[in-house]
Design a protein around this motif. Structure first.
Motif, PDB file in Angstrom:
ATOM      1  N   ILE A 359       0.376  -4.964  -3.221  1.00 20.22           N
ATOM      2  CA  ILE A 359      -0.190  -3.343  -3.465  1.00 20.22           C
ATOM      3  C   ILE A 359      -1.618  -3.427  -3.288  1.00 20.22           C
ATOM      4  CG2 ILE A 359       0.167  -1.214  -4.756  1.00 20.22           C
ATOM      5  CD1 ILE A 359       2.631  -2.524  -6.066  1.00 20.22           C
ATOM      6  N   ASP A 360      -2.060  -2.790  -2.885  1.00 25.53           N
ATOM      7  CA  ASP A 360      -3.820  -2.623  -2.828  1.00 25.53           C
ATOM      8  C   ASP A 360      -4.146  -1.308  -3.084  1.00 25.53           C
ATOM      9  OD1 ASP A 360      -4.580  -1.016  -0.098  1.00 25.53           O
ATOM     10  OD2 ASP A 360      -3.345  -2.575   0.679  1.00 25.53           O
ATOM     11  N   THR A 361      -5.543  -1.169  -3.380  1.00 30.62           N
ATOM     12  CA  THR A 361      -6.144   0.167  -3.887  1.00 30.62           C
ATOM     13  C   THR A 361      -7.192   0.586  -2.732  1.00 30.62           C
ATOM     14  OG1 THR A 361      -7.697  -0.917  -5.182  1.00 30.62           O
ATOM     15  CG2 THR A 361      -5.507  -0.147  -6.341  1.00 30.62           C
ATOM     16  N   GLY A 362      -6.837   0.223  -1.511  1.00 32.89           N
ATOM     17  CA  GLY A 362      -7.675   0.433  -0.459  1.00 32.89           C
ATOM     18  C   GLY A 362      -7.484   1.705   0.266  1.00 32.89           C
ATOM     19  N   MET A 363      -8.094   1.970   1.527  1.00 29.00           N
ATOM     20  CA  MET A 363      -8.287   3.121   2.056  1.00 29.00           C
ATOM     21  C   MET A 363      -7.166   3.856   2.614  1.00 29.00           C
ATOM     22  SD  MET A 363      -9.745   1.714   5.808  1.00 29.00           S
ATOM     23  CE  MET A 363     -11.103   0.718   4.812  1.00 29.00           C
ATOM     24  N   GLY A 364      -5.979   3.123   2.652  1.00 23.48           N
ATOM     25  CA  GLY A 364      -4.846   3.632   2.834  1.00 23.48           C
ATOM     26  C   GLY A 364      -4.666   3.811   4.344  1.00 23.48           C
ATOM     27  N   MET A 365      -3.544   4.545   4.885  1.00 26.95           N
ATOM     28  CA  MET A 365      -3.092   4.852   6.359  1.00 26.95           C
ATOM     29  C   MET A 365      -2.679   6.194   6.314  1.00 26.95           C
ATOM     30  SD  MET A 365      -1.219   1.330   7.563  1.00 26.95           S
ATOM     31  CE  MET A 365      -0.302   1.167   6.263  1.00 26.95           C
ATOM     32  N   THR A 366      -2.861   6.731   7.381  1.00 26.41           N
ATOM     33  CA  THR A 366      -2.286   8.119   7.859  1.00 26.41           C
ATOM     34  C   THR A 366      -0.880   7.527   8.257  1.00 26.41           C
ATOM     35  OG1 THR A 366      -2.906   8.028  10.321  1.00 26.41           O
ATOM     36  CG2 THR A 366      -4.645   8.728   8.695  1.00 26.41           C
ATOM     37  N   GLU A 367       0.040   8.893   8.550  1.00 25.04           N
ATOM     38  CA  GLU A 367       1.244   8.591   8.610  1.00 25.04           C
ATOM     39  C   GLU A 367       1.675   8.098   9.891  1.00 25.04           C
ATOM     40  OE1 GLU A 367       5.442   8.669   8.388  1.00 25.04           O
ATOM     41  OE2 GLU A 367       3.897   8.646   6.769  1.00 25.04           O
ATOM     42  N   GLU A 368       0.699   8.484  10.997  1.00 22.12           N
ATOM     43  CA  GLU A 368       0.645   8.012  12.438  1.00 22.12           C
ATOM     44  C   GLU A 368       0.266   6.698  12.451  1.00 22.12           C
ATOM     45  OE1 GLU A 368      -1.467   8.683  16.701  1.00 22.12           O
ATOM     46  OE2 GLU A 368      -2.105   9.617  14.970  1.00 22.12           O
ATOM     47  N   VAL A 369      -0.638   6.186  11.795  1.00 24.18           N
ATOM     48  CA  VAL A 369      -1.024   4.718  11.669  1.00 24.18           C
ATOM     49  C   VAL A 369       0.332   3.808  10.911  1.00 24.18           C
ATOM     50  CG1 VAL A 369      -2.421   3.107  10.904  1.00 24.18           C
ATOM     51  CG2 VAL A 369      -3.346   5.092  11.768  1.00 24.18           C
ATOM     52  N   ARG A 370       0.738   4.424   9.658  1.00 24.03           N
ATOM     53  CA  ARG A 370       1.945   3.844   9.212  1.00 24.03           C
ATOM     54  C   ARG A 370       2.954   3.457  10.114  1.00 24.03           C
ATOM     55  NH1 ARG A 370       6.500   4.430   6.547  1.00 24.03           N
ATOM     56  NH2 ARG A 370       6.665   6.421   7.380  1.00 24.03           N
ATOM     57  N   GLN A 371       3.340   4.627  10.929  1.00 23.10           N
ATOM     58  CA  GLN A 371       4.481   4.395  11.838  1.00 23.10           C
ATOM     59  C   GLN A 371       4.444   3.277  12.920  1.00 23.10           C
ATOM     60  OE1 GLN A 371       5.740   8.228  13.373  1.00 23.10           O
ATOM     61  NE2 GLN A 371       6.173   8.940  11.109  1.00 23.10           N
ATOM     62  N   ARG A 372       2.948   2.760  13.297  1.00 19.96           N
ATOM     63  CA  ARG A 372       2.897   2.461  14.378  1.00 19.96           C
ATOM     64  C   ARG A 372       1.989   0.926  14.193  1.00 19.96           C
ATOM     65  NH1 ARG A 372      -0.772   4.578  19.091  1.00 19.96           N
ATOM     66  NH2 ARG A 372       0.118   2.743  19.984  1.00 19.96           N
ATOM     67  N   CYS A 373       1.579   0.697  12.617  1.00 21.34           N
ATOM     68  CA  CYS A 373       1.014  -0.594  12.457  1.00 21.34           C
ATOM     69  C   CYS A 373       1.795  -1.650  12.558  1.00 21.34           C
ATOM     70  CB  CYS A 373       0.744  -0.476  10.965  1.00 21.34           C
ATOM     71  SG  CYS A 373       1.858  -0.612   9.708  1.00 21.34           S
ATOM     72  N   LEU A 374       2.921  -1.601  12.865  1.00 21.35           N
ATOM     73  CA  LEU A 374       3.731  -3.035  13.074  1.00 21.35           C
ATOM     74  C   LEU A 374       4.065  -3.348  14.481  1.00 21.35           C
ATOM     75  CD1 LEU A 374       6.793  -2.470  10.536  1.00 21.35           C
ATOM     76  CD2 LEU A 374       4.789  -3.842  10.314  1.00 21.35           C
ATOM     77  N   GLU A 375       3.501  -2.536  15.593  1.00 24.96           N
ATOM     78  CA  GLU A 375       3.681  -2.502  16.851  1.00 24.96           C
ATOM     79  C   GLU A 375       2.592  -3.903  17.248  1.00 24.96           C
ATOM     80  OE1 GLU A 375       2.679   0.888  18.990  1.00 24.96           O
ATOM     81  OE2 GLU A 375       4.262   2.113  17.946  1.00 24.96           O
ATOM     82  N   PRO A 376       3.062  -4.679  18.188  1.00 23.19           N
ATOM     83  CA  PRO A 376       2.156  -5.545  18.514  1.00 23.19           C
ATOM     84  C   PRO A 376       0.776  -4.916  19.302  1.00 23.19           C
ATOM     85  CG  PRO A 376       4.429  -6.160  19.182  1.00 23.19           C
ATOM     86  CD  PRO A 376       4.449  -4.675  18.804  1.00 23.19           C
ATOM     87  N   PHE A 377      -0.189  -5.590  18.926  1.00 24.74           N
ATOM     88  CA  PHE A 377      -1.684  -5.305  19.594  1.00 24.74           C
ATOM     89  C   PHE A 377      -2.191  -3.918  19.203  1.00 24.74           C
ATOM     90  CE2 PHE A 377       0.625  -7.933  22.961  1.00 24.74           C
ATOM     91  CZ  PHE A 377      -0.063  -9.020  22.637  1.00 24.74           C
ATOM     92  N   PHE A 378      -1.302  -3.339  18.039  1.00 20.30           N
ATOM     93  CA  PHE A 378      -1.959  -2.005  17.542  1.00 20.30           C
ATOM     94  C   PHE A 378      -2.687  -2.351  16.498  1.00 20.30           C
ATOM     95  CE2 PHE A 378      -1.964   1.454  14.515  1.00 20.30           C
ATOM     96  CZ  PHE A 378      -2.353   2.412  15.323  1.00 20.30           C
ATOM     97  N   THR A 379      -4.317  -1.796  16.434  1.00 26.22           N
ATOM     98  CA  THR A 379      -4.994  -2.191  15.349  1.00 26.22           C
ATOM     99  C   THR A 379      -5.902  -1.019  15.305  1.00 26.22           C
ATOM    100  OG1 THR A 379      -6.761  -3.905  14.523  1.00 26.22           O
ATOM    101  CG2 THR A 379      -6.476  -3.376  17.049  1.00 26.22           C
ATOM    102  N   THR A 380      -6.267  -0.776  14.048  1.00 20.07           N
ATOM    103  CA  THR A 380      -7.502   0.143  13.554  1.00 20.07           C
ATOM    104  C   THR A 380      -8.635  -0.385  13.390  1.00 20.07           C
ATOM    105  OG1 THR A 380      -6.832   0.114  11.504  1.00 20.07           O
ATOM    106  CG2 THR A 380      -5.773   1.704  12.636  1.00 20.07           C
TER     107      THR A 380
END
Length: 562
Positions: A359-380
């Motif tokens: 658990i981190d206290t960082g910047m967090g993710m939007t819902e769209e990023v959260r749903q895609r963050c496990l996809e290969p080659f997807f990065t922010t």
């Protein structure tokens, strides 16, 4: 034979209706009419009717034998044909005409005869007649029949022309489509090649990222050991850095293993052991400490990492892979806190599962990023990211039969929860001593790299085996000829003679010789049929424990073979 007789008088014929002439199109007026009749008077009568009806092109003959030579140059659009003629009758002539025209052509043939019997009509129609007129005939009927059949003829020709044009258009369009398809395939091939290169580059970046993490630990702690060795390093002080270096090296070996297995087909047999996640968490915290503690302080901010490790059950898994999952998630949390923050690492039992949370206290993710963050080659992260870290985490956890859950709120932080099935049997018998060799062995070690050859000799001599070393295949054959060895351990890639070639030569001399092949390309090299002269193929890097296990297996296989 006569043609285009426009000067023939027509005063003996009754007048035709003016509407027949006024309704005549230019195409019909120029229709070519061929008259074939052995009676001159009938030919002249038909000519006069044709002229008075405003037809301007016609030819005639009273000798049916002239039709063949007349047909091609005149190219009639309609034939007026008598049936009963000398030399060649109308039936034979119709058959002859049909052979002179194409199978897809339509040439109207109007039979003119005084024989009006039903049998004659049927035969004429069977032989190819289009229409049938009985002598004496009505001139208006003749003109109407000619006009109607010429219209049918020209309609047929128009359809043929349109079909030909359509076929040409279709053919041209097909050529264009084939060319476009060829261009598309070439473009697709180029795009695929570019995508493959891009994917390979991205993957290489991800592998380099993970590999550099391990190398950083190895280099860093090695420098610390060398520094402390000048001041007299104690065994207790050296143990922890050395264990960390060994762990990092093993993880790097697993990275290379995964890269090698990437292009292999078939199921990969993975070694799974009952293990506890807490020691892996502690190792991951130690491996990542330079990043979340030292690096952050050097950049003017602080990251606090708090471990909350519960009393948990074992899981079945691969220690190096699970440690890599934890390392990647910690690095991901650090990247999410560019100005510092807090990371909490927690383990606990949940029903029949063991949960691991970061658990981190960082910047967090939007819902769209959260749903895609496990996809290969997807990065922010732009150029700083490869998009492979979380995809790798997901792949490893899936292979372990676990799940990944992500909760995130923009601006407040992210929580990754990994759940793995508990090991079904936690009361594993541990009292049984590991299997060992019954006696020390006499071993021939062959490797063209002196450092690796020295390392193998140290491993073997440490276990009380007697060892002889050879730096290439030729030296190995010399030592083999003058001695007797329980087992030969040879590298595969060597100059002049590789390991398989050496093994083949050794087997020719001594068919029962036990031979182990080491290779940096991984094991096996191929099917057993491809390396029949070798008892066992072992992939590098090799540790003391894996060497002991390989010796046991090779000796067992060798005895079984003999």
């Amino acid at each position: 034979m006569t043609e285009s007789r426009s000067s023939i008088a027509a005063d003996v014929l009754p007048p035709l209706e003016d509407s027949l002439r006024t309704g005549m199109t230019e195409a019909l007026r120029k229709g070519k009419i061929l008259i074939v009749d052995d009676e001159e008077i009938n030919v002249r009568l038909l000519e006069r009717i044709i002229i008075r009806s405003d037809f301007v092109k016609f030819a005639s003959t009273t000798d049916p034998r002239e039709v063949e030579s007349l047909f091609q140059p005149f190219a009639p659009d309609i034939v007026l044909l008598d049936l009963h003629m000398p030399h060649i009758d109308g039936f034979a002539l119709m058959h002859q005409l049909r052979e002179m025209i194409g199978s897809d052509d339509f040439l109207p043939i109007v039979v003119l005869t005084a024989d009006a019997t039903l049998a004659t009509k049927r035969r004429a129609l069977h032989e190819g007649a289009t229409d049938f007129l009985t002598k004496p005939f009505d001139q208006l009927e003749v003109v109407l029949r000619i006009r109607n059949l010429l219209e049918s003829r020209f309609s047929h020709l128009k359809i043929q022309e349109q079909n030909a044009t359509l076929e040409d258009n279709v053919r041209q369009r097909t050529i264009e489509l084939e060319r476009a398809l060829s261009d598309l395939k070439a473009a697709q091939h180029q795009v695929i090649q570019q995508e493959r290169l891009a994917a390979l580059g991205t993957m290489a970046g991800g592998i380099a990222h993970d590999f550099n993490n391990s190398l950083s630990v190895i280099i860093g702690f090695s420098e610390i050991l060398l520094r402390d060795a000048k001041n007299g390093l104690s065994q207790n002080a050296a143990r922890q850095p050395l264990e960390t270096i060994l762990t990092a090296a093993e993880d790097a070996s697993r990275i290379v293993h995964r890269l090698r297995e990437f292009y292999r087909t078939g199921e990969i047999e993975e070694a799974r052991l009952a293990l506890n996640l807490n020691p892996l968490v502690e190792q991951a915290l130690l491996l990542t400490k330079p990043r979340w503690l030292t690096h952050s302080r050097a950049n003017g901010y602080t990251i606090e990492l708090t471990p909350l490790l519960g009393d948990i059950n074992d899981v079945m898994g691969d220690a190096a892979e699970l440690r890599e999952v934890m390392t990647n998630l910690i690095f991901n949390a650090v990247d999410a806190m560019p100005n510092g923050g807090t990371i909490t690492v927690r383990t606990e039992n949940e029903g029949d599962q063991v949960a691991f949370r970061i658990i981190d206290t960082g910047m967090g993710m939007t819902e769209e990023v959260r749903q895609r963050c496990l996809e290969p080659f997807f990065t922010t992260k732009g150029d700083r990211g490869t998009g492979l870290g979380l995809a790798m985490v997901f792949g490893i956890i899936q292979r372990h039969g676990g799940t990944v859950e992500i909760e995130s709120i923009p601006g407040k932080g992210t929580a990754f929860t990994i759940r793995l099935p508990m090991h079904a049997n936690t009361d594993v018998e541990t009292d049984a001593a590991p299997e060992t060799l019954s006696r020390p062995l006499h071993v021939l070690v062959v490797d063209d790299q002196p450092v690796l050859c020295q390392l193998l000799c140290e491993y073997l001599q440490n276990d009380c085996h007697t060892v002889e070393a050879a730096e290439n295949g030729e030296k190995a054959l010399e030592k083999f000829a003058s001695g007797s060895f329980d087992i030969v351990i040879t590298d595969q890639v060597m100059p002049d003679m590789n390991g398989v070639q050496l093994a083949s030569a050794l087997r020719e001399s001594r068919p029962d010789q036990i031979i182990m092949l080491l290779t940096g390309y991984g094991a096996p090299l191929g099917s057993d049929a491809e390396t029949p002269c070798v008892d066992l193929v072992v992939g590098k890097p090799i540790s003391l424990a894996s060497l002991r296990s390989a010796l046991l297996r090779a000796m067992s296989l060798g005895r079984r073979r003999t």
